[in-house]
Design a protein around this motif. Structure first.
Motif, PDB file in Angstrom:
ATOM      1  N   ARG A 562       0.840  -1.201   0.000  1.00 42.37           N
ATOM      2  CA  ARG A 562       0.000   0.000   0.000  1.00 42.37           C
ATOM      3  C   ARG A 562       0.869   1.243   0.000  1.00 42.37           C
ATOM      4  N   ASP A 722      -6.045   3.615  -2.745  1.00 41.96           N
ATOM      5  CA  ASP A 722      -6.147   2.595  -1.703  1.00 41.96           C
ATOM      6  C   ASP A 722      -7.510   1.906  -1.736  1.00 41.96           C
ATOM      7  N   HIS A 727      -6.820  -5.764  -1.600  1.00 39.42           N
ATOM      8  CA  HIS A 727      -5.881  -5.982  -0.510  1.00 39.42           C
ATOM      9  C   HIS A 727      -5.278  -7.376  -0.627  1.00 39.42           C
TER      10      HIS A 727
END
Length: 760
Positions: A562, A722, A727
């Motif tokens: 990230r 983001d 993820h």
């Protein structure tokens, strides 16, 4: 992952038996079906390949492989002496009737044969025309020819053989290099773990993965065009990554045991954390290798398949076979000292570590983290990051400088080890007839009209006057034959730049002028031209391949951490690592600084396909180390939001394992420098130097130094990005916050001593 780990632990005997059965089964299949490796480096769209296809269709006898028997007399004897002539004629007659041979043209076959005798009459050669190309010839048939020819040797008569078929039959896969690399890795593992069981586990895992990968690749050679070099390359890569992947899992398992987990729970935790990282790292290497398919070259596709299959099998061995073997080993994976400490803790003994011994250990400067050599070094990098970063960059730059003079090409038999018959045949031909005699060019001419034959004759006369041409001869043609073949012998050797320039001169200047105003069409081919076309095509596609690899690495690191800056740092490190890899290749193999000592011949071009494969492998391996280092920093950042602490803790805690893994890789790769094959020595040199400097200069110095300088910007990612990006967890569950339990290696003593001090 924990489900797989628990199943393999519970059914450990079944797991080990299945792996043994797999190895034995693949070995039996290879013994019965054999392999079918193919070293052809043709490009379908190239002029040289089109010419060979035309020959196969129109003149099949001219399309098979052509090799040479070369003999040389000493002690005042001549090759024309009756005794020598009788002995060699007998051998050549046997070869002419051997299976797979279409014909033999010797120096005793009339006036044309006289051209196959050197001016001093001490060297002569015969050409063996095979019915098939080299990769289609059974090794047994070629070996029979070698035995017959070498059987003619006597005191004053040296007989050698050269050519692609001979080279393939004589090539030996594996050998002492494999053993040297394994023994060096075992020594490093023993020093790191201080336990024989722990040291052996990564070796067994790596060997099992490599064995199944190599045997599987052999069977895939029946379906795909895979080079005979592919198994050796796969062994080199597979041993390195297989041992390293198992090292990470064993290291995590030992930590779990010392923290009080049961054997089964510790294995499950190790697989659920380091096992995930291994799958990620191995998957990255496989993706990078299979990325070579984007280049559209079948030769490289075969290399990629062999290496990717082997890496995949090492990953599979690490997540299945290794947990089963660790189950058999139980606590013997720990050193004796660790087992005593663990037993004392379980027995409730207050004094776990002598306090006087532990008192000599100082705190690291970071609360909750004991001091080691690597944590002290992390503190020094934090204190003066700029100076150390400049030093690391300077070292990398010096090693990388030769890269800017790199010349890609294909080395010839003159770079084979001096003891091989192909090298000695090459030297005899070069001494007796000139260097270019080892790589003649073939001009394949289409002469559909009546006047085209005269135009071809004029072209032959014109080529004789071209600089760097030693000899030109047209092969006899039959009445009505519309395809003609002309042999052009350069003055320079096949690997020399002058030969490449000659090919360009013929194609772009001499031949077009002869074709003008006629229907004559002439194409330049032969092994030298095919190699030249292959190198040119590969060089033109190399920038695209590097862009694909760099882009993929950047994307993966953005998903994992990230961050935008961390991936950019990783890309810069990858480019520096590639630079030192290619710099070492140029210095040793192109400039000749030590290549003879390695048994890899003299100075010559770097093999054209080596950079592509090195880039693929280095991308995966450097990503592996980057992920292992940054993931620990990122974990600490998630807890503390303190960049200085995060970088220092991650740097200090991962340093030992990264250095151990890097040294093991360098030992395995470096052992292949003495394999006896130039191309494998090139892989060994590039990868060993690059990995060692990557670990010592980049992961231990430059990366943490830059991250200290950049501060919180390391972890910045735009909010909108983001939200968009998925993820991804590289190592599964986060590490527990350090407590009173012991950790592995140098960390356990201070924590145990601290607990002991509180008890007292």
């Amino acid at each position: 992952m924990s489900v797989i780990a628990r199943w393999c632990h519970k059914h450990r005997l079944v797991t080990v038996v299945v792996w043994l059965a797999l190895i034995i089964g693949l070995g039996a299949l290879t013994g019965s079906a054999g392999t079918k490796y193919n070293d052809t480096m043709s490009i379908p769209a190239s002029e040289s390949s089109q010419a060979m296809d035309l020959l196969r269709q129109s003149l099949p006898a001219s399309a098979g492989d052509s090799d040479q028997v070369v003999w040389h007399t000493t002690g005042g004897a001549k090759v024309t002496d009756p005794a020598v002539q009788q002995r060699m004629t007998g051998a050549l007659n046997q070869i002419a009737t051997a299976p797979g041979v279409a014909g033999v043209t010797g120096p005793y076959d009339g006036p044309r044969g006289a051209l196959q005798v050197s001016k001093d009459q001490t060297t002569a050669y015969a050409t063996i025309n095979f019915a098939q190309e080299a990769h289609d010839l059974p090794d047994a048939e070629v070996q029979h020819i070698i035995d017959v020819a070498q059987g003619a040797r006597e005191t004053n008569l040296q007989v050698e053989l050269g050519g692609q078929a001979i080279s393939q039959a004589e090539r030996k896969i594996g050998g002492a290099a494999d053993l040297i690399g394994v023994l060096a890795a075992l020594l490093v593992l023993g020093l790191v773990f201080r336990a024989a069981g722990a040291a052996v586990m990564p070796i067994l895992t790596g060997v099992a993965g490599v064995a199944t990968g190599i045997l599987g690749t052999g069977q895939l050679s029946h379906l795909f065009a895979i080079s005979s070099t592919a198994p050796t390359l796969a062994t080199l890569v597979g041993l390195g990554v297989g041992i390293d992947y198992a090292l990470f899992i064993v290291n995590r398992h030992r930590k779990g045991l010392m923290s009080g987990l049961s054997v089964e729970d510790s294995i499950a935790k190790a697989l659920n954390t380091s096992g995930r990282a291994v799958i990620f790292a191995g998957g990255t290497v496989v993706i990078a290798l299979l990325g070579m398919f984007a280049l559209g070259l079948s030769f490289l596709n075969g290399m990629a398949i062999g290496a990717a299959v082997t890496v995949s099998m090492t990953v599979l061995a690490a997540i299945t076979l290794l947990p089963a073997m660790l189950g058999f080993l139980k606590l013997r994976v720990l050193s004796k000292k660790q087992r005593r400490e663990l037993a004392a803790r379980q027995a409730g003994v207050g004094v776990l570590v002598p306090y006087a011994h532990a008192s000599r250990r100082r705190p690291s400067g970071v609360p909750g983290h004991p001091e080691t050599v690597f944590t002290r070094w992390a503190g020094k990098v934090q204190a003066k990051p700029l100076g150390k970063a400049l030093l690391a960059i300077a070292v990398m730059a010096v090693v990388a400088v030769p890269f800017f003079s790199i010349r890609l090409g294909n080395s010839d038999a003159g770079n084979d080890p001096k003891s091989t018959t192909t090298r000695q045949a090459y030297d005899l031909l070069a001494d007796g007839f000139g260097k270019g005699f080892n790589g003649p060019l073939l001009l394949v001419a289409q002469t559909p009209a009546a006047g085209d034959q005269q135009a071809l004759t004029t072209l032959v006369d014109r080529i004789k006057t071209v600089p760097d041409v030693a000899a030109v001869s047209a092969r006899p043609t039959q009445p009505g034959q519309a395809i003609a073949v002309v042999q052009v012998v350069p003055v320079s050797s096949p690997q020399d730049k002058a030969t490449t320039d000659l090919i360009g001169t013929l194609r772009h200047d001499v031949i077009p002028k002869a074709e003008a105003g006629t229907t004559l069409h002439v194409m330049v081919s032969g092994p030298t031209a095919i190699s030249n076309d292959f190198s040119h095509t590969l060089t033109s596609k190399l920038p695209l391949f590097v862009a694909i690899i760099v882009g993929l690495g950047c994307l993966l690191m953005i998903l994992a951490f990230r961050s935008l800056l961390v991936p950019l740092i990783g890309v810069a490190m990858n480019l520096l690592t590639m630079g030192v890899a290619f710099g070492s290749l140029v210095a040793v193999f192109q400039w000749g600084w030590g290549s003879e000592a390695l048994g890899a011949g003299g100075a010559g071009p770097v093999e054209a396909f080596v950079p592509v494969i090195v880039i693929s492998i280095l991308f995966g391996l450097s990503m592996d180390y980057q992920v292992f280092l940054i993931s620990r920093m990122h974990e600490e950042w998630s807890h503390s939001k303190d960049n200085s602490r995060s970088v220092r803790v991650g740097h200090g805690e991962t340093g030992q394992v990264i250095v151990a893994a890097g040294i093991i890789m360098a030992c395995v790769f470096g052992a292949f420098l003495f394999n006896g094959q130039r191309v494998i020595a090139e892989f060994g040199m590039a990868l060993a130097v690059a990995i060692l400097l990557d670990v010592l200069m980049l992961r231990l110095i430059l990366v943490p130094a830059l991250m200290h300088r950049f501060g919180k910007a390391n972890w910045w990612l735009p909010a909108w990005l983001d939200k968009v990006l998925p993820h991804m967890s590289v190592e599964g569950e986060p590490e527990p916050v350090p407590g009173a339990v012991a950790t592995d290696g140098p960390y356990d003593e201070p924590e145990l001593a601290s607990a002991n001090h509180r008890i007292q």
